[in-house]
Design an enzyme around this catalytic site. Structure first.
Site, short mmCIF file in Angstrom:
data_model
loop_
_atom_site.label_atom_id
_atom_site.label_comp_id
_atom_site.label_asym_id
_atom_site.label_seq_id
_atom_site.Cartn_x
_atom_site.Cartn_y
_atom_site.Cartn_z
N LYS A 69 0.85 -1.18 0.00
CA LYS A 69 0.00 0.00 0.00
C LYS A 69 0.89 1.25 0.00
CE LYS A 69 -4.26 1.68 2.11
NZ LYS A 69 -5.31 1.39 3.10
N GLU A 82 -19.32 -5.46 10.55
CA GLU A 82 -20.25 -4.68 11.37
C GLU A 82 -21.27 -5.56 12.08
OE1 GLU A 82 -18.55 -2.13 8.15
OE2 GLU A 82 -19.53 -4.10 8.17
N ARG A 116 -25.16 -1.81 7.92
CA ARG A 116 -24.75 -3.16 7.56
C ARG A 116 -25.00 -4.16 8.69
NH1 ARG A 116 -20.59 -3.07 3.35
NH2 ARG A 116 -19.43 -4.68 4.44
#
Length: 594
Positions: free
Chosen positions: A255, A338, A366
Site C-alpha cells: 500500500k 459490522e 450493515r
C-alpha cells in the site's frame, strides 16, 4: 527500475508516455516493455492529482501495475471489472478516459470519489462500502447474456474479512461460476489488517495457507504473486482468465507503493488532504466530533473498568487512537465486520460489561438485523457512538449518514440523541453511557461547534428553549442536531422560537404541547432524510393531537446526495441557510394566507 518518489509534485509532472493514453484503446497499443514506464508515470500523475483534490491515495498507488495489467489484457468494458470498496479505483479512472477530469475529483459536479455506474461504462458496479464485489460479480455472471464476457473482481483493503465476501465465495464455488477473484493482499484495511484471516493469508506458517483452503472450496488458486512484477502478474492473469470455473489469484502488494512516505506510513496516507488546494480550505478552529468522542471515551474508561470499546476497522476515523494506546486490552477492532461488532457488544453486555460501539452511520446499516434482534429486542445495556451522521461532503452518497434516525427511532427500547454542539455531545455521551439500556448518540464528520455552555443538564427526553418569539402566533423552529447555528440565524430573521430538541426518541412531548398553545406553525430542521426522520416523528405526534398547527420539515431531499464540500452539499439538498430561508418564507406566505 524506477526510483521511489519522495515528494508529491506541485505542478503537473512530465509524463510523455501517459500523455499518449487517453483510454484503454491507447493502452492496448503499447508494447509490453513500455508498461513499467507507464506505471511510473501513472504514479506521478496520481500523486499530483490527489495532491490537488485530496482523496484516497495509498490503495491506488498499490494497484498501479494490477490496473494496467487488467485493462491491457481484458476487453473492458465488455468484460466486467469490479473494484471492491473503490479506494483503489483512481488509476482505473485515469486509464478509462477520465484523466483530464481528475482535478474535478470529489469537487461539486466533478468525478465521484468511488466507481459509479452513471459516470462511466467502465464502472461496472457502484461501490463505496466494503465486501460487495464478489456477490455483484456472481450476479453478473449468472445473468450475463454474453457467453464470451470475462468477469473479474478485485477485493482488498481488508474487505475479505466481511462475512458477505465468504457467503459469495461459497455460492460462487457451488455454482462453479466462470469468474476470477483477485485478492489484493497488502496487509492493510484503512488501518492495519487484523484477525485470523490476515494471518491465514500469510503463507509463511507451514500449514497450507490459502492455497489449501481455496482449492478445497473449489477454486483454481494461483499465488501468492508479486503484484508489482508486471510480467509475472500478467502471466498469472492471462492464464487464469482462460480457464473455466471459479478462479482466485492471490497477489501481494505494498500500500502506497512507489511513494516513499506512503510506503513507510500506509495508515497515514490511506487518504490525503489537499496539498495545493484548488479552492480555499478553511482551517479548523476546534476539535472534530471524532476527537470529542475520543477524549470522552478515554476519560470514561479511567473511571469505569466495565467500558469496552468496539469498532469495525475504524480506530483512526472514529477517534479511538488515544484509547488504543491507553487501553489496548479493552479495544476490539473486529475488522470490516459490522454485524459481528454489534452482536459482540450484545454478548459483552450480557456479562455485565458496558460496550461502546464506535461506528459510522452508513456502516451501522450493515448490522441492522443485529441491532434489532440482538440489541434492541433484548434491551441490552450499551452505547452506540454514531459518527459521520448527516452530510459528509466529498465522499458522496455512499458515505452520507442520511437514514440512521429513520431506522433507529422505530426500534423498541432504543434511546436516540442528536447533540447540537461539542458541549452537548460530551454530555449526551455521558448520559447515554449512564442510561440503563441501548442508547445512541449521532454526530457528524468534521469540526464540532463548541457553542454556549448547556443551559441545563441532559434530562431524559427533554429539549430546551433557546430563543422565545416576541409575538404571539409565531412559528417555532425545532432543531435536531448540529445545524443549530443555521437554525439560530433563521430564528432571528423570522422572530421565531428556537428549540434545541436534543432527543429524537423519546420526543419532548411536554414541551411540544406547550409550544402548541402559542405557535401556529412548526419547522423541523435535521441533517437527515426528510422521510422517516425527526420531522416525521413530530408530524406523527401532531396528527395524534388533531391540531391545526402547520408543519414544515426541512431535511435531505428524497434523492441521492451529490459530492462536494459540506456547504455545497447542504445547499444542494436544501439545508443551507439561504435554501432554508427561501423555503420558510414561501411556507409562511401560504400559512398566513389561509
Amino acid at each position: 527500475m524506477f526510483p521511489v518518489i519522495l515528494k508529491i509534485p506541485r505542478q503537473m509532472p512530465t509524463t510523455l508516455l501517459f500523455d499518449q493514453v487517453d483510454g484503454v484503446v491507447d493502452l492496448r497499443k503499447l508494447k509490453l516493455e513500455q508498461l513499467p514506464q507507464l506505471a511510473y508515470e501513472l504514479r506521478l500523475a496520481l500523486l499530483y492529482s490527489v495532491g490537488q483534490t485530496g482523496g484516497h491515495l495509498g490503495a491506488g498507488l498499490g494497484v498501479i501495475e494490477l490496473t494496467i495489467a487488467l485493462h491491457y489484457l481484458l476487453d473492458t468494458p465488455n468484460d466486467r471489472l469490479i473494484w471492491d470498496v473503490g479506494h483503489q479505483a483512481y488509476p482505473h479512472k485515469m486509464l478509462t478516459g477520465r484523466k483530464q477530469a481528475m482535478l474535478s475529483m470529489r469537487q461539486a459536479g466533478g468525478l465521484a470519489p468511488f466507481p459509479k455506474r452513471e459516470e462511466s461504462p467502465f464502472d461496472a458496479f457502484g461501490v463505496g462500502h466494503a465486501s460487495t464485489s464478489i456477490s455483484a460479480l456472481l450476479g453478473m455472471v449468472l445473468a450475463s447474456n454474453n457467453p464470451l464476457a470475462r468477469h473479474v473482481a478485485v477485493i482488498g483493503d481488508g474487505a475479505l474479512t466481511a462475512g458477505m465476501a465468504f457467503e459469495a465465495l461459497n455460492h460462487m464455488a457451488h455454482c462453479q461460476a466462470n469468474a476470477l477473484i483477485i485478492v489484493n493482499d497488502n496487509d492493510m484495511a484503512i488501518d492495519e489488517n487484523l484477525g485470523g484471516l490476515a494471518t491465514f493469508l500469510d503463507d509463511h506458517h507451514g500449514y497450507g495457507g490459502p492455497s489449501q483452503w481455496f482449492t478445497a472450496l473449489g477454486f483454481t488458486y494461483r499465488g501468492p504473486v508479486d503484484g508489482h512484477d508486471l510480467p509475472q502478474l500478467m502471466l498469472a492473469v492471462s492464464e487464469l482468465v482462460s480457464l473455466p470455473g471459479p478462479k482466485l489469484l492471490h497477489i501481494h502488494t505494498l500500500k502506497g507503493k512507489g511513494y516513499g512516505p506512503a510506503e513507510l506510513d500506509p495508515v497515514g496516507y490511506h487518504a490525503l488532504s489537499k496539498i495545493d488546494p484548488i479552492e480555499v480550505v478553511v482551517t479548523k478552529k476546534g476539535p472534530t466530533y471524532a476527537q470529542v468522542f475520543g477524549k470522552w471515551v478515554c476519560e470514561k474508561a479511567r473511571t469505569d473498568d466495565r467500558l469496552m470499546a468496539i469498532t469495525p476497522a475504524m480506530v483512526g476515523g472514529s477517534g479511538l487512537e488515544p484509547f488504543a494506546k491507553e487501553f489496548s486490552t479493552r479495544l476490539f477492532d473486529v475488522a470490516i465486520a459490522e454485524q459481528h461488532a454489534l452482536t459482540l457488544a450484545a454478548g459483552m453486555a450480557c456479562e455485565g460489561a458496558k460496550p461502546v460501539v464506535a461506528i459510522y452511520s452508513t456502516f451501522l446499516q450493515r448490522g441492522y438485523d443485529q441491532l434489532i434482534h440482538d440489541i434492541a429486542l433484548q434491551d441490552l445495556d450499551l452505547l452506540l457512538a454514531i459518527d459521520r451522521a448527516g452530510v459528509v461532503g466529498e465522499d458522496g452518497a455512499t458515505h452520507t449518514g442520511a437514514y440512521d434516525l429513520a431506522f433507529l427511532r422505530c426500534l423498541p427500547n432504543l434511546l436516540v440523541m442528536a447533540p447540537s454542539t461539542a458541549t452537548e455531545a460530551r454530555a449526551m455521551l455521558s448520559f447515554g453511557y449512564a442510561y440503563c439500556g441501548p442508547a445512541a448518540v449521532r454526530y457528524p464528520r468534521g469540526e464540532a461547534l463548541e457553542g454556549a455552555p448547556l443551559v441545563g443538564p441532559i434530562e431524559l427526553g427533554r429539549g430546551q428553549v433557546i430563543r422565545s418569539a416576541n409575538k404571539p402566533n409565531a412559528i417555532a423552529i425545532l432543531n435536531f442536531g448540529t445545524l443549530l447555528d443555521k437554525a439560530a440565524a433563521l430564528a432571528e430573521a423570522h422572530d421565531a422560537t428556537l428549540v434545541d430538541m436534543r432527543f429524537v426518541k423519546p420526543l419532548d412531548e411536554i414541551l411540544l404541547q406547550q409550544l402548541l398553545v402559542q405557535h401556529n406553525g412548526f419547522v423541523t430542521i435535521e441533517d437527515h432524510s426528510r422521510i422517516g426522520g425527526a420531522g416525521s416523528a413530530v408530524s406523527e405526534w401532531l396528527v395524534q393531537q388533531k391540531t391545526q398547527v402547520r408543519l414544515l420539515c426541512l431535511g435531505h431531499e428524497d434523492r441521492s446526495l451529490p459530492h462536494g464540500n459540506r456547504e455545497q452539499v447542504l445547499h444542494s439538498t436544501g439545508l443551507s441557510e439561504a435554501a432554508m430561508t427561501r423555503k420558510i418564507k414561501a411556507w409562511k406566505t401560504r400559512l398566513f394566507a389561509e
